[in-house]
Design an enzyme around this catalytic site. Structure first.
Site, mmCIF file in Angstrom:
data_model
loop_
_atom_site.group_PDB
_atom_site.id
_atom_site.type_symbol
_atom_site.label_atom_id
_atom_site.label_comp_id
_atom_site.label_asym_id
_atom_site.label_seq_id
_atom_site.Cartn_x
_atom_site.Cartn_y
_atom_site.Cartn_z
ATOM 1 N N GLN A 150 0.850 -1.197 0.000
ATOM 2 C CA GLN A 150 0.000 0.000 0.000
ATOM 3 C C GLN A 150 0.886 1.248 0.000
ATOM 4 O O GLN A 150 1.647 1.463 0.959
ATOM 5 C CB GLN A 150 -0.872 -0.022 1.264
ATOM 6 N N GLY A 151 0.804 2.047 -1.036
ATOM 7 C CA GLY A 151 1.605 3.273 -1.142
ATOM 8 C C GLY A 151 0.735 4.489 -0.901
ATOM 9 O O GLY A 151 0.400 5.215 -1.848
ATOM 10 N N SER A 164 1.072 6.456 2.547
ATOM 11 C CA SER A 164 1.811 7.397 3.402
ATOM 12 C C SER A 164 3.027 7.973 2.693
ATOM 13 O O SER A 164 3.683 7.297 1.905
ATOM 14 C CB SER A 164 2.288 6.693 4.664
ATOM 15 N N SER A 167 4.496 -1.474 4.066
ATOM 16 C CA SER A 167 4.673 -2.863 4.488
ATOM 17 C C SER A 167 4.656 -3.774 3.256
ATOM 18 O O SER A 167 3.856 -3.545 2.339
ATOM 19 C CB SER A 167 3.542 -3.290 5.424
ATOM 20 N N GLU A 202 -9.497 -1.900 5.655
ATOM 21 C CA GLU A 202 -8.277 -2.118 6.436
ATOM 22 C C GLU A 202 -8.646 -2.293 7.909
ATOM 23 O O GLU A 202 -8.237 -3.235 8.556
ATOM 24 C CB GLU A 202 -7.346 -0.912 6.268
ATOM 25 N N GLU A 238 -4.995 8.581 18.258
ATOM 26 C CA GLU A 238 -5.616 9.920 18.351
ATOM 27 C C GLU A 238 -6.637 10.097 17.223
ATOM 28 O O GLU A 238 -7.752 10.580 17.441
ATOM 29 C CB GLU A 238 -4.538 11.011 18.245
#
Ligand SMILES: Cc1cc2nc3c(=O)[nH]c(=O)nc-3n(C[C@H](O)[C@H](O)[C@H](O)COP(=O)(O)OP(=O)(O)OC[C@H]3O[C@@H](n4cnc5c(N)ncnc54)[C@H](O)[C@@H]3O)c2cc1C
Length: 388
Positions: free
Chosen positions: A127-128, A130, A162, A245, A371
């Protein structure tokens, strides 16, 4: 709500138990818990066996190679495989995120190209999303994709990806319209990781594992038919991925937490700490929390069965699971006392608890920080006013 198995579910559970007993190595149940991850060849081969036996993608439609079963079957699968400590399917991102997103938004050609290959572990996805300065505020990402004839030219950098070091494809978010507002400027791509200009550099985590990576994209050409969904609608497509997810991972991890709790009980017995009233109180507190999580996961599962889409309640499971897991692994190390200083081969269960405690730090960051999840729960579950 009746949580006991229906006749079909009970038959499925029995078959699965039999299959696991026949397919896991004979001494599997006697082994001590594994500290780290399985190696890639073993995981790919195991995933293929799961696929051949019909256990990969249980809830995916049968026409895409899945089992066409309701979500309760996936929950049983997770409970039973966690119970015996069976390895996961290696395509965590493909099965849980890329696949459901392709089913929801993909063209027929994209479905034919990827879905079965994800199930059989022939295609591993990463997964690209971030970037160095865009994590929680994903819409601010800077990787650019510029249209040039029948393809896009992509430049930018991704981080914390990851499985990128073993991935065949990447679900990639990039900015296609520098003029449009943040959310409307994004497009979702299915990037072939073997494309020219893609460089993957491993990052070592606190556990010592190089499990996630930086991805550098330099003049990478992505064919226009690898856009998933509409150009400029990447945000909406990405929301499908993020909901899945948390929805699917949440339940998987709750089943695993149950096993960690049993391992904690075994550790308490081995160290004699189970005789101490204060330790017993903390163990009972964790058990109660576990039950709360289990029923929240069932509630989220019932919503999924009704609507077909994981709801925001899944964020509660992810939030509470990740924080409970940190407390659990911390208590385990306390129970070991000075022995907790011994890691690796010298440590209790070859450093299992040390590894789990270090890995649990990332759990409150990945798939949404605690958060950010609290804000989601406050706004979308409790209906409180927006905080920002
Ligand atoms: C083990 C691991 C695996 C990962 N795998 C992947 C992957 O495969 N692919 C991928 O794309 N990404 C992956 N990530 C990245 C992960 O999604 C991001 O780290 C996460 O979204 C947080 O973003 P950030 O690191 O930029 O932190 P920031 O967003 O910069 O946050 C920094 C701090 O500020 C707080 N904060 C930020 N915004 C708010 C707000 N609005 N309100 C209150 N507090 C706020 C955060 O909670 C945090 O404490 C992974 C991360 C980890 C740890």
């Amino acid at each position: 709500m009746d949580l006991s198995d229906t006749a079909d579910e009970a038959a499925f559970r029995d078959d699965l138990r039999g299959w696991l007993a026949a397919n896991l190595p004979a001494d599997w149940g006697q082994r001590t818990p594994e500290p780290g991850r399985w190696d890639e060849d073993f995981s790919r081969a195991w995933s293929k066996r799961l696929f051949d036996a019909g256990y990969a993608g249980l809830t995916w439609p049968a026409k895409f190679g899945g089992g066409g079963k309701p979500p309760s079957f996936q929950a049983i699968y997770l409970e039973e495989t966690a119970r015996v400590g069976a390895p996961d399917h290696i395509g965590v991102i493909g099965l849980g995120m890329a696949g459901p997103t392709i089913i929801a938004h993909g063209t027929d050609k994209q479905k034919a190209k990827h879905l079965k290959a994800i199930l059989s572990a022939e295609q591993i996805f990463c997964q690209g999303f971030s970037e160095p300065s865009s994590g929680s505020d994903l819409a601010s990402l800077r990787t650019k994709a510029v249209k040039d004839g029948d393809h896009y030219v992509v430049n930018g950098q991704k981080v914390w990806s990851s499985y990128a070091h073993i991935a065949d494809f990447c679900i990639l978010l990039a900015r296609t319209d520098p003029e449009a507002e943040n959310h409307r400027a994004l497009t979702y791509f299915l990037l072939d990781m073997k494309s020219e200009g893609v460089t993957v550099r491993p990052l070592r985590q606190i556990t010592g594992d190089p499990e996630f990576n930086e991805i550098f994209l330099e003049e990478v050409k992505i064919p226009a038919d690898c856009v998933l969904g509409e150009v400029g609608a990447g945000w909406r497509v990405a929301m499908t991925t993020l909901l899945h997810e948390r929805g699917t991972l949440g339940f998987a991890l709750t089943a695993r937490l149950d096993v960690a709790l049993q391992n904690l009980m075994a550790t308490a017995r081995r160290t004699g700490a189970d005789a101490d009233p204060l330790t017993r109180d903390r163990l009972a507190g964790l058990w109660i929390e576990m039950q709360g999580l289990r029923y929240t996961a069932y509630r989220s599962l019932a919503g999924l069965a009704r609507t077909g889409v994981p709801g925001p309640e899944a964020s509660i499971t992810k939030l509470r699971w990740s924080e409970t897991n940190q407390r659990l692994t911390k208590l385990a190390l306390e129970l070991l006392g000075p022995d907790a200083q011994l890691d690796g081969e010298d440590g209790f269960w070859s450093g299992y608890w040390q590894y789990q405690q270090l890995r649990s730090r990332g759990n409150t960051i990945e798939a949404g920080t605690s958060e950010v999840l609290r804000s989601i729960v406050a706004e979308r579950v409790l209906g409180l006013p927006r905080s920002r």
